[in-house]
Design an enzyme around this catalytic site. Sequence first.
Site, PDB file in Angstrom:
ATOM      1  N   TYR A  66       0.607 -12.744 -14.485  1.00  0.00           N
ATOM      2  CA  TYR A  66       0.607 -12.339 -13.078  1.00  0.00           C
ATOM      3  C   TYR A  66       1.589 -13.169 -12.250  1.00  0.00           C
ATOM      4  CZ  TYR A  66      -2.982  -8.820 -13.390  1.00  0.00           C
ATOM      5  OH  TYR A  66      -3.653  -7.663 -13.696  1.00  0.00           O
ATOM      6  N   GLN A 101      -1.398   2.694  -4.477  1.00  0.00           N
ATOM      7  CA  GLN A 101      -1.928   2.145  -5.717  1.00  0.00           C
ATOM      8  C   GLN A 101      -1.098   0.946  -6.185  1.00  0.00           C
ATOM      9  OE1 GLN A 101      -1.583   6.242  -7.398  1.00  0.00           O
ATOM     10  NE2 GLN A 101      -3.578   5.812  -8.316  1.00  0.00           N
ATOM     11  N   ASN A 102      -0.014   0.678  -5.494  1.00  0.00           N
ATOM     12  CA  ASN A 102       0.892  -0.398  -5.894  1.00  0.00           C
ATOM     13  C   ASN A 102       0.384  -1.754  -5.407  1.00  0.00           C
ATOM     14  OD1 ASN A 102       2.475   1.638  -6.940  1.00  0.00           O
ATOM     15  ND2 ASN A 102       3.842   1.706  -5.177  1.00  0.00           N
ATOM     16  N   HIS A 123      -5.404  -1.197  -4.860  1.00  0.00           N
ATOM     17  CA  HIS A 123      -5.507  -2.007  -6.074  1.00  0.00           C
ATOM     18  C   HIS A 123      -5.211  -3.481  -5.837  1.00  0.00           C
ATOM     19  CE1 HIS A 123      -4.938   1.714  -8.914  1.00  0.00           C
ATOM     20  NE2 HIS A 123      -6.046   1.748  -8.201  1.00  0.00           N
ATOM     21  N   THR A 192       3.120   9.376  -8.093  1.00  0.00           N
ATOM     22  CA  THR A 192       1.924   9.048  -8.867  1.00  0.00           C
ATOM     23  C   THR A 192       1.606  10.193  -9.809  1.00  0.00           C
ATOM     24  OG1 THR A 192      -0.441   8.522  -8.759  1.00  0.00           O
ATOM     25  CG2 THR A 192       0.451   9.887  -6.983  1.00  0.00           C
ATOM     26  N   SER A 193       1.082   9.863 -10.979  1.00  0.00           N
ATOM     27  CA  SER A 193       0.792  10.865 -12.002  1.00  0.00           C
ATOM     28  C   SER A 193      -0.440  11.684 -11.694  1.00  0.00           C
ATOM     29  CB  SER A 193       0.615  10.191 -13.365  1.00  0.00           C
ATOM     30  OG  SER A 193      -0.453   9.253 -13.302  1.00  0.00           O
ATOM     31  N   ALA A 235      10.978   9.495  -5.341  1.00  0.00           N
ATOM     32  CA  ALA A 235      10.360   9.267  -4.029  1.00  0.00           C
ATOM     33  C   ALA A 235      11.397   9.164  -2.921  1.00  0.00           C
ATOM     34  CB  ALA A 235       9.512   7.992  -4.084  1.00  0.00           C
TER      35      ALA A 235
END
Length: 250
Positions: A66, A101-102, A123, A192-193, A235
């Site tokens: 991280y 979501q990033n 997230h 996003t998927s 995007a």
Amino acid sequence: MDLAAARQVLQSAAHVAVLTGAGVSAASGIPTFREAQSGHWARFRPEDLASPQAYAHDPDTVWAWYAGRYRDVSAAQPNGGHTWLAELERRKGAGFFLATQNVDGLHARAGSGSLGGRLVELHGNLSQARDEVTGIIHSLPAPADLILPPRSPAGHRMRPHVVWFGEFLPEDALAAAEQAFAEAEVALIIGTSSVVYPAAGLALETLRGGGRVIEINPEATELTPAASLSLRMGAEEGLAALLEGVDELS
């Protein structure tokens, strides 16, 4: 609905909700979660680095990974996609809601969340860590000054402030997103998927409320058949096509 109609409904909408995924940061050079597992990290499964069990077993290794991701995103810059969304927020004001979501923090660095609307990082954020005892969230020092494992002002070890496998999204953030998408006249689903729930279900909240859903993604997704319009673009390109030439967005 064609592109001209999409511009028109976006222009007239008082409430706009946006969901972004990894695709919005691609032009900034941010690798996806799985792409980040290259080189030394390629031998690890995602669960080896991003789960409560992995952290309990080997916190030093988890923090090392991280810290590397934090260093990389700190060096990156917001791209045109982030800038377009910040401009959309400026025009829509309190009627704008962005859920991402990033965990790279690039939306906030582009100005999102400070221009009258709201930004929710579903997230978490790589630049923050959470006190393991108190749960209080703290900003990390600059990557060059980061000592692992980081300690809170109270002296307790901190864990990355991100949502891991097996963990739930923050209840308040998810509830706010669900409400915003249910009330939205237009929802933008970008990069996003649309397979990771519950975030993937936000667009359905807009459709159930009678709103329009515009998807921007280079490839078709599970959402594509239900979307009012799907732009097969990245995007940055898709947002420019949608927003360029719109003199007034509110």
